[in-house]
Design a protein around this motif. Structure first.
Motif, PDB file in Angstrom:
ATOM      1  N   VAL A   1       0.854  -1.172   0.000  1.00 47.29           N
ATOM      2  CA  VAL A   1       0.000   0.000   0.000  1.00 47.29           C
ATOM      3  C   VAL A   1       0.897   1.231   0.000  1.00 47.29           C
ATOM      4  N   SER A   2       0.641   2.117  -0.946  1.00 47.00           N
ATOM      5  CA  SER A   2       1.367   3.380  -1.009  1.00 47.00           C
ATOM      6  C   SER A   2       0.478   4.494  -0.489  1.00 47.00           C
ATOM      7  N   ALA A   3       1.006   5.234   0.475  1.00 42.69           N
ATOM      8  CA  ALA A   3       0.281   6.376   1.030  1.00 42.69           C
ATOM      9  C   ALA A   3       1.157   7.622   0.958  1.00 42.69           C
ATOM     10  N   VAL A   4       1.960   7.724  -0.089  1.00 44.53           N
ATOM     11  CA  VAL A   4       2.888   8.842  -0.240  1.00 44.53           C
ATOM     12  C   VAL A   4       2.217   9.946  -1.056  1.00 44.53           C
ATOM     13  N   PRO A   5       2.038  11.132  -0.470  1.00 39.72           N
ATOM     14  CA  PRO A   5       1.432  12.227  -1.237  1.00 39.72           C
ATOM     15  C   PRO A   5       2.468  12.917  -2.113  1.00 39.72           C
ATOM     16  N   GLY A   6       2.040  13.376  -3.266  1.00 40.53           N
ATOM     17  CA  GLY A   6       2.920  14.103  -4.165  1.00 40.53           C
ATOM     18  C   GLY A   6       2.964  15.573  -3.816  1.00 40.53           C
ATOM     19  N   ARG A   7       3.457  15.899  -2.634  1.00 39.31           N
ATOM     20  CA  ARG A   7       3.547  17.315  -2.236  1.00 39.31           C
ATOM     21  C   ARG A   7       4.971  17.648  -1.841  1.00 39.31           C
ATOM     22  N   GLY A   8       5.265  18.932  -1.851  1.00 37.51           N
ATOM     23  CA  GLY A   8       6.600  19.385  -1.471  1.00 37.51           C
ATOM     24  C   GLY A   8       7.661  18.771  -2.362  1.00 37.51           C
ATOM     25  N   ASP A   9       8.709  18.241  -1.747  1.00 37.56           N
ATOM     26  CA  ASP A   9       9.811  17.630  -2.495  1.00 37.56           C
ATOM     27  C   ASP A   9       9.383  16.374  -3.249  1.00 37.56           C
ATOM     28  N   MET A  10       8.236  15.805  -2.914  1.00 37.10           N
ATOM     29  CA  MET A  10       7.774  14.582  -3.567  1.00 37.10           C
ATOM     30  C   MET A  10       6.931  14.868  -4.815  1.00 37.10           C
ATOM     31  N   LEU A  11       6.567  16.118  -5.056  1.00 37.04           N
ATOM     32  CA  LEU A  11       5.755  16.457  -6.213  1.00 37.04           C
ATOM     33  C   LEU A  11       6.476  16.050  -7.491  1.00 37.04           C
ATOM     34  N   GLY A  12       5.795  15.281  -8.308  1.00 35.54           N
ATOM     35  CA  GLY A  12       6.368  14.800  -9.560  1.00 35.54           C
ATOM     36  C   GLY A  12       7.195  13.532  -9.427  1.00 35.54           C
ATOM     37  N   LYS A  13       7.371  13.039  -8.212  1.00 33.91           N
ATOM     38  CA  LYS A  13       8.194  11.851  -7.984  1.00 33.91           C
ATOM     39  C   LYS A  13       7.385  10.613  -7.629  1.00 33.91           C
TER      40      LYS A  13
ATOM     41  N   LYS B   1      -3.902  21.550  -6.399  1.00 36.07           N
ATOM     42  CA  LYS B   1      -4.143  20.912  -7.691  1.00 36.07           C
ATOM     43  C   LYS B   1      -2.971  20.086  -8.215  1.00 36.07           C
ATOM     44  N   PRO B   2      -1.712  20.538  -8.117  1.00 36.61           N
ATOM     45  CA  PRO B   2      -0.621  19.689  -8.630  1.00 36.61           C
ATOM     46  C   PRO B   2      -0.532  18.340  -7.914  1.00 36.61           C
ATOM     47  N   GLU B   3      -0.686  18.344  -6.602  1.00 37.09           N
ATOM     48  CA  GLU B   3      -0.675  17.107  -5.827  1.00 37.09           C
ATOM     49  C   GLU B   3      -1.844  16.212  -6.220  1.00 37.09           C
ATOM     50  N   ALA B   4      -3.023  16.810  -6.343  1.00 35.01           N
ATOM     51  CA  ALA B   4      -4.213  16.048  -6.728  1.00 35.01           C
ATOM     52  C   ALA B   4      -4.065  15.469  -8.126  1.00 35.01           C
ATOM     53  N   GLN B   5      -3.505  16.247  -9.050  1.00 34.30           N
ATOM     54  CA  GLN B   5      -3.348  15.766 -10.417  1.00 34.30           C
ATOM     55  C   GLN B   5      -2.385  14.587 -10.486  1.00 34.30           C
ATOM     56  N   GLU B   6      -1.342  14.613  -9.671  1.00 37.45           N
ATOM     57  CA  GLU B   6      -0.417  13.479  -9.672  1.00 37.45           C
ATOM     58  C   GLU B   6      -1.125  12.207  -9.220  1.00 37.45           C
ATOM     59  N   ALA B   7      -1.969  12.308  -8.200  1.00 35.15           N
ATOM     60  CA  ALA B   7      -2.730  11.137  -7.748  1.00 35.15           C
ATOM     61  C   ALA B   7      -3.707  10.678  -8.837  1.00 35.15           C
TER      62      ALA B   7
END
Length: 146
Positions: free
Chosen positions: A1-13, A59-65
């Motif tokens: 299970v992945s629960a990693v949000p695409g925010r901050g330094d994780m955005l796009g990763k 929105k960028p975090e949501a779009q990555e999900a």
């Protein structure tokens, strides 16, 4: 299970990391993704929450999900997966308390009688564990909230 949000330094990763993970996991391993509320629908048939007055800063975090969900939906390998859209009011800023209950809403965001959408981290965890132990959303997504 992945629960990693695409925010901050994780955005796009996060999306590439999930793609890499799927490329090395055996095909019979089920994967679960904890996404966000942005990709859930506001009503049956749409529109999505992200397209309905969603705050620009998220929105960028949501779009990555959403992109991860679309990758899973497009996958033709037959791998089993599930994707969870937590309630809109879910997050570290609102940890809530465990109630021992939750509701699922298919593709539609779960709201209460006042139109609010919340779930605690503890109750979201129970919903995820319930899905692992008793799969109800095979190669599918679902929303969860109170």
């Amino acid at each position: 299970v992945s629960a990693v949000p695409g925010r901050g330094d994780m955005l796009g990763k996060v999306r590439p990391a999930i793609q890499q993970l799927l490329s090395v996991l055996p095909g019979d391993v089920r994967i679960g993704i904890i996404g966000g509320a942005g990709g859930s629908l506001v009503a049956p048939g749409g529109p999505r929450v992200i397209d309905s007055g969603f705050p620009d800063e998220f929105k960028p975090e949501a779009q990555e999900a959403i992109d991860i969900l679309e990758d899973l939906q497009a996958d033709s390998s037959g791998r089993d997966w599930f994707f969870v859209h937590p309630a809109g009011g879910f997050g570290a800023w609102n940890p809530g308390e465990r109630t021992g209950k939750y509701r699922t809403g298919g593709d539609v965001i779960v709201t209460d009688a006042d139109g609010e959408s919340f779930i605690s981290g503890a109750d979201l965890a129970v919903a995820v564990l319930d899905e692992i132990e008793n799969p109800q959303h095979v190669r599918g997504r679902f929303t969860v909230g109170y």
